[in-house]
Design a protein around this motif. Structure first.
Motif, mmCIF file in Angstrom:
data_model
loop_
_atom_site.group_PDB
_atom_site.id
_atom_site.type_symbol
_atom_site.label_atom_id
_atom_site.label_comp_id
_atom_site.label_asym_id
_atom_site.label_seq_id
_atom_site.Cartn_x
_atom_site.Cartn_y
_atom_site.Cartn_z
ATOM 1 N N LEU A 81 0.847 -1.199 0.000
ATOM 2 C CA LEU A 81 0.000 0.000 0.000
ATOM 3 C C LEU A 81 0.877 1.242 0.000
ATOM 4 C CD1 LEU A 81 -2.439 -1.223 2.792
ATOM 5 C CD2 LEU A 81 -2.807 -1.350 0.326
ATOM 6 N N VAL A 82 0.545 2.195 -0.862
ATOM 7 C CA VAL A 82 1.297 3.444 -0.948
ATOM 8 C C VAL A 82 0.323 4.603 -0.906
ATOM 9 C CG1 VAL A 82 2.892 4.843 -2.290
ATOM 10 C CG2 VAL A 82 3.114 2.345 -2.294
ATOM 11 N N GLU A 83 0.444 5.427 0.147
ATOM 12 C CA GLU A 83 -0.436 6.584 0.308
ATOM 13 C C GLU A 83 0.135 7.810 -0.382
ATOM 14 O OE1 GLU A 83 -0.459 4.471 4.436
ATOM 15 O OE2 GLU A 83 1.000 4.990 2.873
ATOM 16 N N SER A 84 -0.744 8.715 -0.747
ATOM 17 C CA SER A 84 -0.341 10.003 -1.294
ATOM 18 C C SER A 84 -1.449 11.011 -1.016
ATOM 19 C CB SER A 84 -0.073 9.913 -2.799
ATOM 20 O OG SER A 84 -1.246 9.512 -3.492
ATOM 21 N N GLY A 85 -1.125 12.298 -1.212
ATOM 22 C CA GLY A 85 -2.139 13.333 -1.085
ATOM 23 C C GLY A 85 -2.081 14.144 0.191
ATOM 24 N N GLY A 86 -1.192 13.785 1.111
ATOM 25 C CA GLY A 86 -1.080 14.558 2.330
ATOM 26 C C GLY A 86 -0.466 15.926 2.063
ATOM 27 N N GLY A 87 -0.481 16.776 3.076
ATOM 28 C CA GLY A 87 0.105 18.095 2.925
ATOM 29 C C GLY A 87 -0.345 19.034 4.015
ATOM 30 N N LEU A 88 -0.111 20.315 3.780
ATOM 31 C CA LEU A 88 -0.458 21.378 4.721
ATOM 32 C C LEU A 88 -1.688 22.105 4.204
ATOM 33 C CD1 LEU A 88 0.177 23.234 7.153
ATOM 34 C CD2 LEU A 88 1.672 24.533 5.607
ATOM 35 N N VAL A 89 -2.679 22.280 5.071
ATOM 36 C CA VAL A 89 -3.913 22.956 4.683
ATOM 37 C C VAL A 89 -4.404 23.779 5.854
ATOM 38 C CG1 VAL A 89 -5.363 21.010 5.387
ATOM 39 C CG2 VAL A 89 -6.188 22.590 3.633
ATOM 40 N N GLN A 90 -5.108 24.854 5.556
ATOM 41 C CA GLN A 90 -5.679 25.682 6.613
ATOM 42 C C GLN A 90 -6.960 25.046 7.156
ATOM 43 O OE1 GLN A 90 -6.167 29.648 4.950
ATOM 44 N NE2 GLN A 90 -4.201 30.272 5.816
ATOM 45 N N ALA A 91 -7.266 25.373 8.390
ATOM 46 C CA ALA A 91 -8.502 24.884 9.000
ATOM 47 C C ALA A 91 -9.694 25.260 8.120
ATOM 48 C CB ALA A 91 -8.663 25.462 10.391
#
Length: 124
Positions: free
Chosen positions: A4-14
């Motif tokens: 399994l390989v995840e992607s799509g994470g990051g920094l986002v504002q509330a």
């Protein structure tokens, strides 16, 4: 075996949104229920959501109910987590997992395989 390989994470504002993806290798993807877990710094890993093999049954943790949506595409061997209305307390490493859904008082994914995780950071 399933990798399994995840992607799509990051920094986002509330209040913002992110969509996580988890790509699975192996021809047995449709044999597994799939799920997402998360682990915040200093805390134990917690269950977020799970989806049955056919995609017909979905289970969410109370903390994400109404904000996060899990889905899967068996043809693409991919599972997704759409995260809306993000809060700073959603900050964590998010893990994809493959296994079976069990009822231990509440529904949960008993995982056989794990991804390496993807970081989600929500700023206030």
């Amino acid at each position: 075996q399933v990798q399994l390989v995840e992607s799509g994470g990051g920094l986002v504002q509330a209040g913002g949104s992110l969509r996580l993806s988890c790509a699975a290798s192996g021809r047995t993807f449709s044999s597994y229920s799939m799920g997402w877990f998360r682990q915040a710094p200093g805390k134990e890993r917690e269950f977020v959501a799970a989806i049955s093999r056919s995609g017909g049954n979905i289970y969410d943790a109370d903390s994400v109910k109404g904000r996060f949506t899990i889905s899967r595409g068996n043809a693409k061997r991919t599972v997704y987590l759409q995260m809306n209305s993000l809060k700073p307390e959603d900050t964590a490493v998010y893990y994809c997992a493959a296994g079976r859904i069990v009822n231990v008082g509440s529904y949960y994914l008993d995982a056989d395989y794990w991804g390496q995780g993807t970081q989600v950071t929500v700023s206030s």
